[in-house]
Design a protein around this motif. Structure first.
Motif, PDB file in Angstrom:
ATOM      1  N   UNK A   1       0.805  -1.234   0.000  1.00 49.86           N
ATOM      2  CA  UNK A   1       0.000   0.000   0.000  1.00 49.86           C
ATOM      3  C   UNK A   1       0.833   1.277   0.000  1.00 49.86           C
ATOM      4  N   UNK A   2       1.955   1.274   0.706  1.00 47.29           N
ATOM      5  CA  UNK A   2       2.749   2.500   0.824  1.00 47.29           C
ATOM      6  C   UNK A   2       3.383   2.933  -0.505  1.00 47.29           C
ATOM      7  N   UNK A   3       3.326   2.083  -1.533  1.00 50.61           N
ATOM      8  CA  UNK A   3       3.905   2.427  -2.835  1.00 50.61           C
ATOM      9  C   UNK A   3       2.855   2.946  -3.813  1.00 50.61           C
TER      10      UNK A   3
ATOM     11  N   UNK B   1     -17.056  -1.457   0.406  1.00 51.44           N
ATOM     12  CA  UNK B   1     -16.417  -2.358   1.351  1.00 51.44           C
ATOM     13  C   UNK B   1     -16.105  -1.602   2.626  1.00 51.44           C
ATOM     14  N   UNK B   2     -15.124  -2.102   3.388  1.00 46.25           N
ATOM     15  CA  UNK B   2     -14.769  -1.441   4.642  1.00 46.25           C
ATOM     16  C   UNK B   2     -13.370  -0.845   4.554  1.00 46.25           C
ATOM     17  N   UNK B   3     -12.889  -0.305   5.659  1.00 45.89           N
ATOM     18  CA  UNK B   3     -11.601   0.403   5.666  1.00 45.89           C
ATOM     19  C   UNK B   3     -10.421  -0.492   5.332  1.00 45.89           C
ATOM     20  N   UNK B   4     -10.532  -1.786   5.610  1.00 45.98           N
ATOM     21  CA  UNK B   4      -9.396  -2.678   5.415  1.00 45.98           C
ATOM     22  C   UNK B   4      -9.466  -3.520   4.149  1.00 45.98           C
ATOM     23  N   UNK B   5     -10.627  -3.640   3.552  1.00 45.06           N
ATOM     24  CA  UNK B   5     -10.784  -4.428   2.327  1.00 45.06           C
ATOM     25  C   UNK B   5     -11.904  -3.807   1.505  1.00 45.06           C
ATOM     26  N   UNK B   6     -11.545  -3.173   0.394  1.00 42.09           N
ATOM     27  CA  UNK B   6     -12.585  -2.529  -0.414  1.00 42.09           C
ATOM     28  C   UNK B   6     -12.160  -2.338  -1.861  1.00 42.09           C
ATOM     29  N   UNK B   7     -13.149  -2.063  -2.693  1.00 39.15           N
ATOM     30  CA  UNK B   7     -12.924  -1.629  -4.071  1.00 39.15           C
ATOM     31  C   UNK B   7     -13.105  -0.120  -4.090  1.00 39.15           C
ATOM     32  N   UNK B   8     -12.242   0.572  -4.812  1.00 38.37           N
ATOM     33  CA  UNK B   8     -12.318   2.029  -4.922  1.00 38.37           C
ATOM     34  C   UNK B   8     -12.642   2.394  -6.362  1.00 38.37           C
ATOM     35  N   UNK B   9     -13.775   3.057  -6.525  1.00 40.84           N
ATOM     36  CA  UNK B   9     -14.258   3.485  -7.834  1.00 40.84           C
ATOM     37  C   UNK B   9     -14.269   5.001  -7.897  1.00 40.84           C
ATOM     38  N   UNK B  10     -14.213   5.558  -9.084  1.00 36.66           N
ATOM     39  CA  UNK B  10     -14.468   6.983  -9.262  1.00 36.66           C
ATOM     40  C   UNK B  10     -15.955   7.199  -8.993  1.00 36.66           C
ATOM     41  N   UNK B  11     -16.272   8.190  -8.174  1.00 36.09           N
ATOM     42  CA  UNK B  11     -17.655   8.481  -7.852  1.00 36.09           C
ATOM     43  C   UNK B  11     -18.413   9.138  -8.984  1.00 36.09           C
ATOM     44  N   UNK B  12     -17.694   9.599 -10.020  1.00 39.64           N
ATOM     45  CA  UNK B  12     -18.335  10.252 -11.160  1.00 39.64           C
ATOM     46  C   UNK B  12     -18.603   9.251 -12.284  1.00 39.64           C
ATOM     47  N   UNK B  13     -17.544   8.595 -12.775  1.00 40.70           N
ATOM     48  CA  UNK B  13     -17.707   7.696 -13.929  1.00 40.70           C
ATOM     49  C   UNK B  13     -17.834   6.226 -13.553  1.00 40.70           C
TER      50      UNK B  13
ATOM     51  N   UNK C   1      -8.258  -2.127  -5.630  1.00 43.07           N
ATOM     52  CA  UNK C   1      -8.856  -2.815  -4.491  1.00 43.07           C
ATOM     53  C   UNK C   1      -7.845  -2.812  -3.360  1.00 43.07           C
ATOM     54  N   UNK C   2      -8.303  -2.514  -2.165  1.00 40.98           N
ATOM     55  CA  UNK C   2      -7.469  -2.594  -0.970  1.00 40.98           C
ATOM     56  C   UNK C   2      -7.716  -3.975  -0.372  1.00 40.98           C
ATOM     57  N   UNK C   3      -6.650  -4.745  -0.153  1.00 42.25           N
ATOM     58  CA  UNK C   3      -6.786  -6.132   0.284  1.00 42.25           C
ATOM     59  C   UNK C   3      -5.822  -6.455   1.425  1.00 42.25           C
ATOM     60  N   UNK C   4      -5.981  -7.646   1.969  1.00 34.73           N
ATOM     61  CA  UNK C   4      -5.117  -8.160   3.032  1.00 34.73           C
ATOM     62  C   UNK C   4      -5.018  -7.189   4.210  1.00 34.73           C
ATOM     63  N   UNK C   5      -6.166  -6.831   4.770  1.00 36.32           N
ATOM     64  CA  UNK C   5      -6.249  -5.901   5.899  1.00 36.32           C
ATOM     65  C   UNK C   5      -5.554  -4.578   5.615  1.00 36.32           C
ATOM     66  N   UNK C   6      -5.756  -4.070   4.405  1.00 43.88           N
ATOM     67  CA  UNK C   6      -5.273  -2.757   3.958  1.00 43.88           C
ATOM     68  C   UNK C   6      -3.756  -2.688   3.756  1.00 43.88           C
TER      69      UNK C   6
END
Length: 132
Positions: A48-50, A64-76, A82-87
């Motif tokens: 994640x730090x990279x 999803x939640x803070x530690x495992x989620x998919x991140x989408x653009x809220x517009x398009x 995806x954030x995985x393995x407990x973030x």
């Protein structure tokens, strides 16, 4: 270290990531197919730090939640990562990279649930679930 850029379809959200991916695969699970609207999701994994959002962080739609989620653009709606393995790790959706990474997918995962209309035609190893 070379930095790569990426962005969503509409350009609202942009990111930078080190060209230091540890692994890359093509995921055929039903969730990846639904979030991309494609037969599979090519993704590359990195600590994640990279990875950093450089524009539009407030415009992200997090599923999803803070530690495992998919991140989408809220517009398009583009799936960016995806954030995985407990973030601890980020799976970058390779189709959102604007620069070419040095890594290429090395295998297919979740072929047990792949789209029945799609035929895998390359010689990469295939796994029914996660790579063992």
């Amino acid at each position: 270290m070379k930095r790569l850029s990426g962005k969503c379809f509409c350009g609202t959200v942009e990111y930078a990531v080190d060209d230091a991916f540890v692994y890359a695969a093509n995921c055929h699970c039903s969730n990846c197919r639904r979030t991309t609207g494609s037969a599979f999701k090519p993704f590359a994994g990195i600590p994640r730090e990279k990875f950093a959002i450089t524009k539009g962080a407030g415009g992200l739609l997090i599923y999803g939640d803070a530690e495992n989620h998919d991140a989408h653009c809220g517009v398009c709606g583009s799936l960016l990562y995806s954030l995985v393995r407990e973030a601890a790790w980020v799976h970058v959706a390779m189709g959102t990279l604007t620069d070419a990474p040095s890594i290429r997918p090395t295998h297919h995962i979740f072929v047990g649930s792949k789209a029945p209309w799609y035929e895998i035609t390359d010689d990469l190893p295939q796994y029914q679930g996660h790579k063992p």
